[in-house]
Scaffold this motif. Structure first.
Motif, short mmCIF file in Angstrom:
data_model
loop_
_atom_site.label_atom_id
_atom_site.label_comp_id
_atom_site.label_asym_id
_atom_site.label_seq_id
_atom_site.Cartn_x
_atom_site.Cartn_y
_atom_site.Cartn_z
N UNK A 1 0.83 -1.21 0.00
CA UNK A 1 0.00 0.00 0.00
C UNK A 1 0.86 1.26 0.00
N UNK A 2 1.95 1.22 0.73
CA UNK A 2 2.81 2.40 0.88
C UNK A 2 3.38 2.90 -0.44
N UNK A 3 3.44 2.02 -1.46
CA UNK A 3 4.00 2.42 -2.75
C UNK A 3 2.93 2.71 -3.80
N UNK A 4 1.67 2.66 -3.41
CA UNK A 4 0.61 3.04 -4.34
C UNK A 4 0.78 4.53 -4.67
N UNK A 5 0.81 4.87 -5.97
CA UNK A 5 1.09 6.27 -6.33
C UNK A 5 -0.08 7.20 -6.07
N UNK A 6 0.26 8.39 -5.63
CA UNK A 6 -0.70 9.48 -5.43
C UNK A 6 -0.11 10.69 -6.14
N UNK B 1 -9.63 22.96 13.09
CA UNK B 1 -9.17 23.27 11.73
C UNK B 1 -8.11 22.26 11.32
N UNK B 2 -8.53 21.16 10.72
CA UNK B 2 -7.58 20.17 10.21
C UNK B 2 -8.10 19.65 8.88
N UNK B 3 -7.30 19.83 7.84
CA UNK B 3 -7.65 19.26 6.54
C UNK B 3 -6.87 17.96 6.39
N UNK B 4 -7.61 16.86 6.28
CA UNK B 4 -7.00 15.54 6.30
C UNK B 4 -7.75 14.61 5.36
N UNK B 5 -6.99 13.72 4.73
CA UNK B 5 -7.63 12.72 3.88
C UNK B 5 -6.95 11.37 4.11
N UNK B 6 -7.77 10.34 4.26
CA UNK B 6 -7.28 8.96 4.40
C UNK B 6 -7.26 8.36 2.99
N UNK C 1 -7.29 12.37 -3.95
CA UNK C 1 -6.03 12.80 -3.35
C UNK C 1 -5.29 13.85 -4.17
N UNK C 2 -5.36 13.75 -5.49
CA UNK C 2 -4.63 14.71 -6.34
C UNK C 2 -5.15 16.13 -6.11
#
Length: 248
Positions: A23-28, A223-228, A238-239
């Motif tokens: 998962x860690x190498x899935x491109x974003x 105030x936190x902008x976050x995405x899983x 994500x882009x």
């Protein structure tokens, strides 16, 4: 400053992408999610990292070598024989965190606008054994903090389930916040990881079972902008999320 990145997960929510890569190498946006987190930590002043590996772990090792560890000191906590979950993963990595210096923990599939250095420094001044970054994000499952911002429990609003065992939820006594997947730990926390805590276990279960004795605090923010980005529907977003963060 030291940090640990959780990169050992199986990434089952991202199948079939994770059938042949971690998962860690899935491109974003053209870069592996691991690279995004490493560079954010580096920009925040962290210079020594621990990365745990399991699923296709050798690909992560090769990726780091190909990028000369991004100019950082990087240690591998190898869980290829047994995946230890978040709590077991931290306990296995404990030898890398000897001394009194706190370390930041960051899930590999989280992108945010958090000032990681400020979070680290707030922990330094708090006297906490651990400080959890939590926000007002809408979810079904909330961490419950008292008025002094200490963790006291957890509730699933859909089912009514609470933790720890015997905890009674009272909306007038507790503040509801959603965990971000980012936290700072002092090595003092390890003294609570006694024989009850061995092998595979989630760090949140540990926090909730020990918050009556250990000082588990919250860095609570509205105030936190976050995405899983660990699931397909958010990976697609994500882009544009990154473009917002970078003011593009």
């Amino acid at each position: 400053m030291k940090a640990m990145i959780f990169a050992a997960g199986l990434g089952t929510r991202l199948k079939p992408l994770t059938d042949h890569m971690p998962k860690a190498l899935v491109p974003v946006n053209g870069r592996p999610m691991l690279e995004h987190v490493i560079l954010k930590l580096k920009q925040s002043g962290f210079n020594e990292l621990v990365i745990n590996i399991h699923h296709f772990g050798e690909q992560i090792i090769d990726f780091l070598e190909a990028n000369q560890n991004f100019g950082l000191t990087i240690h591998i906590s190898d869980e290829r024989e047994q995946l230890l979950d978040t709590g077991g993963g931290i306990k296995k990595a404990a030898p890398f965190f000897q001394g009194n210096e706190p370390f930041l923990i960051h899930n590999v599939d989280i992108l945010s606008d958090t000032d990681l250095k400020a979070l680290y420094e707030s922990h330094l001044h708090s006297g906490n054994d651990a400080t959890l970054l939590a926000s007002k994000r809408t979810t079904a499952r909330y961490l419950l903090f008292d008025k002094q911002a200490y963790l006291r429990g957890w509730v699933n609003k859909d089912t009514g389930q609470t933790k720890p065992e015997g905890f009674e939820y009272d909306a007038t006594k507790y503040q509801e916040y959603a965990f971000s997947g980012i936290h700072v730990i002092s090595p003092s926390l390890f003294r609570y990881m006694d024989e009850r805590w061995k092998g595979k276990f989630p760090i949140m279960d540990f926090y909730l079972q020990t918050c009556g004795e250990a000082r588990i605090g919250g860095c609570l923010t509205k105030e936190l902008h976050l995405i899983d980005i660990g699931k397909p529907e958010t990976l697609e977003k994500a882009a544009s999320f990154l473009a917002e963060l970078n003011h593009e």
